[in-house]
Design a protein around this motif. Structure first.
Motif, short mmCIF file in Angstrom:
data_model
loop_
_atom_site.label_atom_id
_atom_site.label_comp_id
_atom_site.label_asym_id
_atom_site.label_seq_id
_atom_site.Cartn_x
_atom_site.Cartn_y
_atom_site.Cartn_z
N UNK A 163 66.23 25.50 23.44
CA UNK A 163 66.89 27.04 23.34
C UNK A 163 65.49 28.53 23.92
N UNK A 164 64.47 27.44 23.45
CA UNK A 164 63.35 27.96 23.16
C UNK A 164 63.27 28.55 25.06
N UNK A 165 62.90 27.38 25.18
CA UNK A 165 62.79 26.66 27.00
C UNK A 165 63.64 28.20 27.45
N UNK A 166 64.86 27.89 27.27
CA UNK A 166 65.79 28.00 28.45
C UNK A 166 65.37 29.47 28.31
N UNK A 167 65.25 30.42 27.19
CA UNK A 167 64.83 31.97 27.44
C UNK A 167 63.37 32.43 27.58
N UNK A 168 61.96 31.43 27.50
CA UNK A 168 60.85 31.75 27.73
C UNK A 168 60.48 31.43 29.07
N UNK A 169 61.25 31.20 29.82
CA UNK A 169 60.98 29.88 31.20
C UNK A 169 61.48 31.51 31.94
N UNK A 170 62.25 31.06 32.34
CA UNK A 170 62.89 32.34 33.27
C UNK A 170 62.14 33.42 33.24
N UNK A 171 62.26 33.91 31.67
CA UNK A 171 61.36 35.30 31.31
C UNK A 171 59.65 35.07 32.02
N UNK A 172 59.15 34.34 31.79
CA UNK A 172 58.46 34.75 31.95
C UNK A 172 57.60 34.29 33.56
N UNK A 173 58.50 34.01 33.97
CA UNK A 173 58.96 33.51 36.04
C UNK A 173 59.12 34.86 36.68
N UNK A 174 60.46 35.58 35.76
CA UNK A 174 60.39 36.90 36.08
C UNK A 174 59.31 37.85 35.55
N UNK A 175 58.75 37.52 34.51
CA UNK A 175 57.81 38.99 34.75
C UNK A 175 56.34 38.67 35.03
N UNK A 176 55.83 37.12 34.84
CA UNK A 176 54.83 37.32 35.70
C UNK A 176 54.73 36.92 37.09
N UNK A 177 55.89 35.78 37.57
CA UNK A 177 55.78 34.97 39.14
C UNK A 177 56.46 36.06 40.42
N UNK A 178 57.28 36.68 39.70
CA UNK A 178 57.92 37.97 40.56
C UNK A 178 57.34 39.96 40.22
N UNK A 179 56.81 39.63 39.45
CA UNK A 179 56.12 40.76 39.17
C UNK A 179 57.81 41.98 38.23
N UNK A 180 58.66 41.46 37.76
CA UNK A 180 60.29 42.02 37.98
C UNK A 180 59.97 42.32 36.53
N UNK A 181 60.57 43.74 36.08
CA UNK A 181 60.86 44.20 34.71
C UNK A 181 61.91 44.51 34.24
N UNK A 182 62.69 43.53 34.63
CA UNK A 182 64.43 43.98 34.18
C UNK A 182 64.51 43.40 33.05
N UNK A 183 63.60 42.63 32.18
CA UNK A 183 64.40 42.40 30.66
C UNK A 183 63.14 42.67 30.11
#
Length: 126
Positions: A97-117
């Motif tokens: 459950x932690x990985x389900x939230x953390x991995x997409x968040x980290x990809x969104x924040x640091x790989x995509x440079x998206x600050x929507x979350x």
């Protein structure tokens, strides 16, 4: 795929009865149903593949969003969902459950440079 071929596919697919973005969303939803309700994992992975394929052709932003959802689905599909209440299974489910939230968040924040979350961390604020 050449640019003219891609443009042709986009014009013909978007002129259809329904929008192909909806088809990609339905397929990613069907993958969750296949994983967690019917336990047909191969069908779920195939559904994710087709959803990502459609999204890659239709819309780049849609591909990024569906990829984040697919990451969470694939992580969760690796964990057995049952009524086992042992400490080991609870630790596995909790870490998943932690990985389900953390991995997409980290990809969104640091790989995509998206600050929507944003998580509401209000320390020392009333």
């Amino acid at each position: 795929m050449t640019e003219s071929m891609k443009n042709y596919l986009l014009r013909t697919w978007r002129s259809g009865v329904y929008d192909w973005r909806l088809a990609a969303a339905v397929l990613i939803s069907a993958a969750g149903f296949c994983f967690f309700v019917t336990k047909w994992h191969a069908t779920g992975y195939l559904s994710i593949f087709f959803a990502l394929s459609i999204a890659s052709i239709v819309d780049r932003k849609l591909l990024r969003d569906i990829l984040l959802i697919a990451i969470g689905l694939v992580i969760m599909s690796q964990v057995p969902i049952n009524t086992d209440i042992s400490y080991q299974h609870m630790a596995i489910m909790g870490s998943a459950m932690v990985a389900i939230v953390a991995v997409p968040y980290l990809v969104s924040r640091y790989a995509y440079k998206d600050y929507a979350i944003h998580f509401p961390w209000h320390f020392r604020e009333p």
